[in-house]
Write a protein that holds these residues in place. Structure first.
Motif, PDB file in Angstrom:
ATOM      1  N   LEU A 118      28.936  34.322 -49.501  1.00 57.97           N
ATOM      2  CA  LEU A 118      29.186  35.383 -50.471  1.00 57.97           C
ATOM      3  C   LEU A 118      30.143  36.418 -49.894  1.00 57.97           C
ATOM      4  O   LEU A 118      30.289  36.535 -48.669  1.00 57.97           O
ATOM      5  N   PRO A 119      30.822  37.211 -50.759  1.00 58.52           N
ATOM      6  CA  PRO A 119      31.721  38.257 -50.243  1.00 58.52           C
ATOM      7  C   PRO A 119      30.999  39.338 -49.457  1.00 58.52           C
ATOM      8  O   PRO A 119      31.578  39.973 -48.580  1.00 58.52           O
ATOM      9  N   ASP A 120      29.737  39.585 -49.771  1.00 59.24           N
ATOM     10  CA  ASP A 120      28.915  40.509 -48.982  1.00 59.24           C
ATOM     11  C   ASP A 120      27.456  40.088 -49.137  1.00 59.24           C
ATOM     12  O   ASP A 120      27.109  39.274 -49.998  1.00 59.24           O
ATOM     13  N   PHE A 121      26.597  40.665 -48.296  1.00 55.06           N
ATOM     14  CA  PHE A 121      25.188  40.275 -48.294  1.00 55.06           C
ATOM     15  C   PHE A 121      24.339  41.326 -48.999  1.00 55.06           C
ATOM     16  O   PHE A 121      23.458  41.944 -48.402  1.00 55.06           O
ATOM     17  N   THR A 122      24.611  41.521 -50.296  1.00 49.92           N
ATOM     18  CA  THR A 122      23.858  42.473 -51.112  1.00 49.92           C
ATOM     19  C   THR A 122      23.191  41.800 -52.306  1.00 49.92           C
ATOM     20  O   THR A 122      22.565  42.473 -53.119  1.00 49.92           O
ATOM     21  N   PHE A 123      23.333  40.470 -52.425  1.00 50.44           N
ATOM     22  CA  PHE A 123      22.733  39.749 -53.532  1.00 50.44           C
ATOM     23  C   PHE A 123      21.306  39.345 -53.166  1.00 50.44           C
ATOM     24  O   PHE A 123      21.094  38.655 -52.171  1.00 50.44           O
ATOM     25  N   THR A 124      20.340  39.752 -53.973  1.00 50.29           N
ATOM     26  CA  THR A 124      18.948  39.397 -53.718  1.00 50.29           C
ATOM     27  C   THR A 124      18.589  38.127 -54.477  1.00 50.29           C
ATOM     28  O   THR A 124      19.317  37.684 -55.377  1.00 50.29           O
ATOM     29  N   VAL A 125      17.453  37.554 -54.136  1.00 51.98           N
ATOM     30  CA  VAL A 125      17.040  36.283 -54.722  1.00 51.98           C
ATOM     31  C   VAL A 125      16.802  36.403 -56.224  1.00 51.98           C
ATOM     32  O   VAL A 125      16.943  35.428 -56.963  1.00 51.98           O
ATOM     33  N   ASP A 126      16.442  37.595 -56.710  1.00 50.90           N
ATOM     34  CA  ASP A 126      16.226  37.788 -58.140  1.00 50.90           C
ATOM     35  C   ASP A 126      17.418  38.499 -58.788  1.00 50.90           C
ATOM     36  O   ASP A 126      17.291  39.074 -59.869  1.00 50.90           O
TER      37      ASP A 126
END
Length: 262
Positions: A9-17
């Motif tokens: 991903l472009p950054d690590f701010t996406f959560t599983v939900d």
């Protein structure tokens, strides 16, 4: 054989939900937030997808590095009386390291059936994307796997550059003694920038895709294809059979529309 191509991903701010979920259909492999449709359980679509499974993989640590360098040199002699040489060298390097973390891999328990693929391809927004190619049919991509970092991990990014230049000259003196005179000059410069941060636990580390596309010219083997999976035109006529294949780098490189996508 389990797929093994993952996209970061472009950054690590996406959560599983969050907005990136299994069964999401996107127009381009590098744009996970541009959504054409979301299918499966809990969505407005009536398309049923296979049940999900989770596999636990502990103690993941990853690193990536990239370097580039170039040089130039020149040498000249003037009538046997003097010689000169000059050269330069420059380079850049990028390193990124992810510290150890536990990963959950979420994927479909069973393969997508021909009927599922055909239903997805015939959704209005998906079909419009497939038909938008300049030289043929464009592929679309369905998210078929998510790699979740269940624990926090440290991201370290290092960017460096270097530059060096050297010049040398020699020749006879102005006087009458049989000796040579000369000189040498060298200049060097280096720069390194390092950034470090810790992620939150439970973020999406990477995602996996399958491409839905029409058959290309030539013989294709070991690919999903079935007569019941097809695109239908506005009048209901059958157009082209569909293929479902893992979105690997080789698969992407063979797409004739790839270089013309934004």
């Amino acid at each position: 054989m389990m797929p093994n191509t993952w996209f970061l991903l472009p950054d690590f701010t996406f959560t599983v939900d969050g907005p990136l979920r299994l069964g999401m259909v996107i127009p381009h492999w590098s744009k996970p937030t541009t959504v054409l449709a979301t299918v499966g359980c809990g969505t407005a679509s009536d398309i049923e997808l296979p049940p999900q499974i989770t596999i636990v993989e502990p103690n993941h640590a990853h690193s990536r590095s990239q370097s580039r360098s170039g040089g130039l040199s020149m040498w000249a002699t003037f009538e046997g009386l003097a010689s000169t040489s000059a050269g330069s060298d420059s380079g850049k390097n990028n390193n990124i390291n992810y510290s150890e973390a536990n990963h959950d891999i979420i994927s479909f328990r069973d393969p997508l059936t021909p009927e599922m693929v055909a239903a997805i391809a015939n959704l209005p927004a998906v079909r419009a994307q497939i038909d938008s190619g300049m030289f043929g049919k464009r592929p679309v991509y369905i998210v078929s796997g998510l790699r979740i970092a269940t624990s926090s991990f440290t991201v370290t990014k290092e960017r460096g550059s270097n530059f060096s230049m050297e010049a040398e000259a020699s020749g006879p003196p102005a006087g009458t003694l049989p000796v040579e005179i000369g000189g040498k000059l060298r200049h060097e410069r280096q720069k390194t920038v390092t950034d470090t941060y810790d992620t939150a636990p439970g973020i999406v580390f990477a995602y996996r895709l399958h491409a839905i596309r029409t058959r290309r010219a030539g013989l294709e083997t070991e690919l999903f294809s079935h007569k019941s999976a097809f695109l239908t035109g506005a009048g209901g006529e059958t157009q082209e059979p569909l293929i479902l294949v893992e979105a690997t780098q080789d698969e992407i490189d063979e797409d004739i529309e790839e270089e013309r996508l934004d």
